[in-house]
Design a protein around this motif. Sequence first.
Motif, PDB file in Angstrom:
ATOM      1  N   LEU A 138      87.454  67.200  60.217  1.00 22.28           N
ATOM      2  CA  LEU A 138      86.597  66.834  59.092  1.00 22.28           C
ATOM      3  C   LEU A 138      87.359  66.894  57.771  1.00 22.28           C
ATOM      4  O   LEU A 138      87.365  65.922  57.015  1.00 22.28           O
ATOM      5  CB  LEU A 138      85.386  67.764  59.036  1.00 22.28           C
ATOM      6  N   GLU A 139      87.965  68.030  57.476  1.00 22.95           N
ATOM      7  CA  GLU A 139      88.637  68.286  56.206  1.00 22.95           C
ATOM      8  C   GLU A 139      87.647  68.105  55.046  1.00 22.95           C
ATOM      9  O   GLU A 139      86.460  67.859  55.245  1.00 22.95           O
ATOM     10  CB  GLU A 139      89.857  67.376  56.038  1.00 22.95           C
ATOM     11  N   VAL A 140      88.131  68.236  53.825  1.00 16.21           N
ATOM     12  CA  VAL A 140      87.248  68.126  52.657  1.00 16.21           C
ATOM     13  C   VAL A 140      86.646  66.725  52.564  1.00 16.21           C
ATOM     14  O   VAL A 140      85.470  66.560  52.227  1.00 16.21           O
ATOM     15  CB  VAL A 140      88.018  68.478  51.361  1.00 16.21           C
ATOM     16  N   GLU A 141      87.437  65.719  52.876  1.00 21.55           N
ATOM     17  CA  GLU A 141      86.948  64.332  52.791  1.00 21.55           C
ATOM     18  C   GLU A 141      85.736  64.116  53.690  1.00 21.55           C
ATOM     19  O   GLU A 141      84.735  63.514  53.279  1.00 21.55           O
ATOM     20  CB  GLU A 141      88.063  63.360  53.180  1.00 21.55           C
ATOM     21  N   GLY A 142      85.812  64.611  54.904  1.00 21.61           N
ATOM     22  CA  GLY A 142      84.689  64.455  55.819  1.00 21.61           C
ATOM     23  C   GLY A 142      83.474  65.240  55.388  1.00 21.61           C
ATOM     24  O   GLY A 142      82.324  64.760  55.502  1.00 21.61           O
ATOM     25  N   ILE A 143      83.691  66.457  54.874  1.00 24.27           N
ATOM     26  CA  ILE A 143      82.580  67.272  54.389  1.00 24.27           C
ATOM     27  C   ILE A 143      81.890  66.590  53.216  1.00 24.27           C
ATOM     28  O   ILE A 143      80.663  66.603  53.101  1.00 24.27           O
ATOM     29  CB  ILE A 143      83.071  68.683  54.004  1.00 24.27           C
ATOM     30  N   ASP A 144      82.680  65.984  52.319  1.00 25.60           N
ATOM     31  CA  ASP A 144      82.085  65.261  51.186  1.00 25.60           C
ATOM     32  C   ASP A 144      81.184  64.126  51.664  1.00 25.60           C
ATOM     33  O   ASP A 144      80.101  63.897  51.105  1.00 25.60           O
ATOM     34  CB  ASP A 144      83.183  64.691  50.286  1.00 25.60           C
ATOM     35  N   GLU A 145      81.610  63.405  52.694  1.00 25.68           N
ATOM     36  CA  GLU A 145      80.788  62.306  53.210  1.00 25.68           C
ATOM     37  C   GLU A 145      79.512  62.832  53.868  1.00 25.68           C
ATOM     38  O   GLU A 145      78.434  62.262  53.695  1.00 25.68           O
ATOM     39  CB  GLU A 145      81.595  61.479  54.210  1.00 25.68           C
TER      40      GLU A 145
END
Length: 341
Positions: free
Chosen positions: A89-96
Motif C-alpha cells: 500500500l505505502e503512503v500513496e495507497g493509503i491516501d487513495e
Amino acid sequence: MSIFIILNIADIAQYVQNNFYTNKTWHFKYDVEAMIKLVVVKFFRQTSFKKTISNLTEEEAWLLGFQEKDNSIQIPTGSALHHFVKYRLEVEGIDEIMLMLGKKIANLAKSNEAKLDSTPLEASRYSKNSEFNPHYNCKMDKAHITMIATYPVFMTYTSGIAGDSPELSSHIDALLQMNAKIDEYRLDGAYDSFQNHADIRFKLNANPLISLGVDAVINNEGKLERINHWVNKMWKLGGSKQMKIDEKLKFLYENDRQEQVGMYIRNKNLEDKTFPESYILRRECERIHGHIKNTVKFDVRRIIDESRELYVKLNFITYQLLVLINLANNIEPANAFENFI
C-alpha cells in the motif's frame, strides 16, 4: 467484529488490486478486502502485526473474508500483513483509500457543513526528528483534518511547526474529488487569508466561515466601490457594473483578482453580527480529535521517522472505516464504537 461482514468495500479492494499489485497470480494468495479489514483490526486493537495474527480466531478470520482451504481458514502471517501495509500500500495507497472512504462518508453524512483544523501528533521529548512547538509546549508533528459534520473525511500530515493555511488547497482538492456537497466550510484563524476566502467560495461553492481576529479590520480594496471599479476597468474582458454581485466576484476571481474577491467576502463576514465565534469551531474539532486519539494510536511516539506518515494515516483510515461501518448500518452515534472488540 461481526458487523464487518455487512460492510462492502469491494470497490476499494478492487482499486488496490488494480493499482498496487502486478497481474502475477501469486500476489493474490489472500483476499485484498479481507487484508484491508485485518489492517483495521490491527490498528484498532493497537497490537503488533504478530500479535494481531496470533490473537485472531478462525471465526473472526472468516468474518473478515478470508477463505477456507483444506478445512481451515487461510490467514496471513504477521510479516505478510506488515508487507501488505508498508510495501504494497505505502503512503500513496493509503491516501487513495482515505479519499475513497471519505467519499463514502460524505455521501452518508447527511450534512453540508465541513470544518478543518489541525491537531498535534505528540512525539517523545527525546525525539530528534520532531520539532518543538512552543504553542503546544511539546515536540510534535501535525495532522490537518477535514470533517463533514463530526466525521473525518481527509487529512494531511506535516511537521509540527508547519503553517496551517498552506494545507487548505489539498483539502479543497480532496473535497472536489469526493464530489462532496458543501454549503459552508469552517476554519480557525490560522487559515485566515484573502486567497483562502476566495478559493472556498469559488472552488467549493461554499461559504467560508474563517475565524477572524479581534483586531480584524475592513479592507478598503474589498469594498463594493472598489469591486465596481475593477469590474468596470476590465470591460474589454466582459466586465460590467450592471452585473449582479456574485457575477462580479466570479468575473474578478477568474481574471486574476482572487485576493480582492477574498477581501470582499472577508469584509462581509466581519460585518455579520451573527458570524460564529472561533471557540465554537475549536471546541467541536478538539472533541473529535480527542476521540480519535482515544480510539486509535494517533501520535508519533516510538515510530521510526520513515514510517510516521504511513502509520498516522493508517490509524486515521481505521477511524474512518469504523465511522463508515456505523453510518452504513444506521448506528447512532456514528462516532461510538462499543460494538467493536
